[in-house]
Design a protein around this motif. Sequence first.
Motif, PDB file in Angstrom:
ATOM      1  N   ILE A 119       1.953   1.940  -3.557  1.00 38.53           N
ATOM      2  CA  ILE A 119       0.850   2.333  -4.439  1.00 38.53           C
ATOM      3  C   ILE A 119       0.358   3.739  -4.098  1.00 38.53           C
ATOM      4  CG2 ILE A 119      -1.532   1.795  -5.095  1.00 38.53           C
ATOM      5  CD1 ILE A 119      -0.831  -1.156  -4.780  1.00 38.53           C
ATOM      6  N   TRP A 142      -2.063   3.755  -9.096  1.00 42.16           N
ATOM      7  CA  TRP A 142      -2.369   2.515  -9.813  1.00 42.16           C
ATOM      8  C   TRP A 142      -1.914   2.637 -11.256  1.00 42.16           C
ATOM      9  CZ3 TRP A 142      -3.932  -1.852  -7.525  1.00 42.16           C
ATOM     10  CH2 TRP A 142      -4.501  -1.759  -6.253  1.00 42.16           C
ATOM     11  N   ARG A 197       0.831  -1.212   0.000  1.00 39.63           N
ATOM     12  CA  ARG A 197       0.000   0.000   0.000  1.00 39.63           C
ATOM     13  C   ARG A 197       0.862   1.256   0.000  1.00 39.63           C
ATOM     14  NH1 ARG A 197      -5.025   1.947   1.111  1.00 39.63           N
ATOM     15  NH2 ARG A 197      -5.192   3.805   2.405  1.00 39.63           N
ATOM     16  N   GLN A 238      -3.001   6.685 -12.234  1.00 40.11           N
ATOM     17  CA  GLN A 238      -3.974   7.339 -11.385  1.00 40.11           C
ATOM     18  C   GLN A 238      -3.334   7.706 -10.065  1.00 40.11           C
ATOM     19  OE1 GLN A 238      -7.240   4.670 -11.015  1.00 40.11           O
ATOM     20  NE2 GLN A 238      -7.480   4.421 -13.216  1.00 40.11           N
ATOM     21  N   LYS A 275      -1.282  -3.554 -13.267  1.00 45.15           N
ATOM     22  CA  LYS A 275      -2.354  -3.384 -12.285  1.00 45.15           C
ATOM     23  C   LYS A 275      -2.707  -4.714 -11.626  1.00 45.15           C
ATOM     24  CE  LYS A 275      -6.525  -0.639 -11.738  1.00 45.15           C
ATOM     25  NZ  LYS A 275      -7.491   0.243 -12.419  1.00 45.15           N
ATOM     26  N   GLN A 306      -0.107  -5.369  -9.067  1.00 51.53           N
ATOM     27  CA  GLN A 306      -0.331  -4.514  -7.903  1.00 51.53           C
ATOM     28  C   GLN A 306      -1.447  -5.067  -7.014  1.00 51.53           C
ATOM     29  OE1 GLN A 306      -0.941  -0.695  -9.925  1.00 51.53           O
ATOM     30  NE2 GLN A 306       0.939   0.075  -9.004  1.00 51.53           N
ATOM     31  N   ARG A 307      -2.529  -5.505  -7.625  1.00 47.98           N
ATOM     32  CA  ARG A 307      -3.644  -6.054  -6.843  1.00 47.98           C
ATOM     33  C   ARG A 307      -3.244  -7.350  -6.140  1.00 47.98           C
ATOM     34  NH1 ARG A 307      -8.382  -3.570  -7.385  1.00 47.98           N
ATOM     35  NH2 ARG A 307      -8.735  -2.203  -9.190  1.00 47.98           N
TER      36      ARG A 307
END
Length: 327
Positions: free
Chosen positions: A202, A207, A199, A279, A214, A217-218
């Motif tokens: 990020i 993102w 976290r 983003q 992505k 990252q998730r």
Amino acid sequence: MFSLDWIYYAISWILLTWHSAWDAIGVPVDAVIGTNWAWILAIVFLVVTVRVILFPVFVKQIKSQRAMQALQPKVKELQEKHKGDRETLQKEMMELYRKEKANPLMGCLPMFLQIPVFLGLFHVLRRLDPAKINKTLYGWTVEQFDSASSAKLFTAPIAGKFGSTADELARLGANGTTVKVIAGILVLVMMGTTYLTSRQMILKTGWAEDPQQKMVQRLMLYGIPLSLLVSGAIFPIGVIIYWVTNNLFTLGQQQWVLRKYPPPPTPGRTGVKSNSPVQPAKTAGLFGRKAAPAPVKQAPATPKVAGPKPGAKPVNPKKSGPAKRQG
């Protein structure tokens, strides 16, 4: 068959070296507050040793992430150009990464390189069973083996785990409830710190627009912490100590790197428009605390004109003429 003995020997050597060092400077060998601190510190400084060795790789990881961010506008163009043609899009993106010498998987490299260390420590600590016959494997002496087998964290043996059987606990001389409580707390801390490390990054970088990035990252943010809820039951307490310490080291290291080498500005963060499709994070800080909203300036209120008194004739300034002269 490929042997991992060299990893077990290396992990054992680092552990025993640090344990000897703490013993030499006067850290008590016997338990204090139910904890054998020399062995706990040996595990902690195993993390420090590994992270110092991997620091150049971590720097390359940061550079790769910056390169991937710089490529996001081109990635966006390719996505618009080949919309609906996934195969061509993948080929074009791979060609772009090759041309720009960017590696989407570089962000996971430090974690992958630590997997052998984790497996080695897992194997070494799992062998800490007083019933073992060969106690001198991987460079251990019988005295060192017996000392590590009885090492505890708040009376819970570092070789014990949440899922230890009654026989295993009996051989370790441990209380089952104590082991489950200590191991359970450590597993939750391990999950929390694993989530925070992902976290933190990020929140600073945002993102990615690239679907592959992505997805990674998730996976890092949600998948790995949730998987630890199950796998943590089979990890010895010493391994969980290693994992938590490694996460805390990562949090500090990432914070230092992100301050020293901040990511490029993203839309909405500085008020300046940018072509980067990354983003921006919606929150700030490690725990996502929102910034206090700026005070809104209100326009000054229009002064109210007092109305006529009750029973008085209203005065219309438009109809009133000039005052008559008195002769």
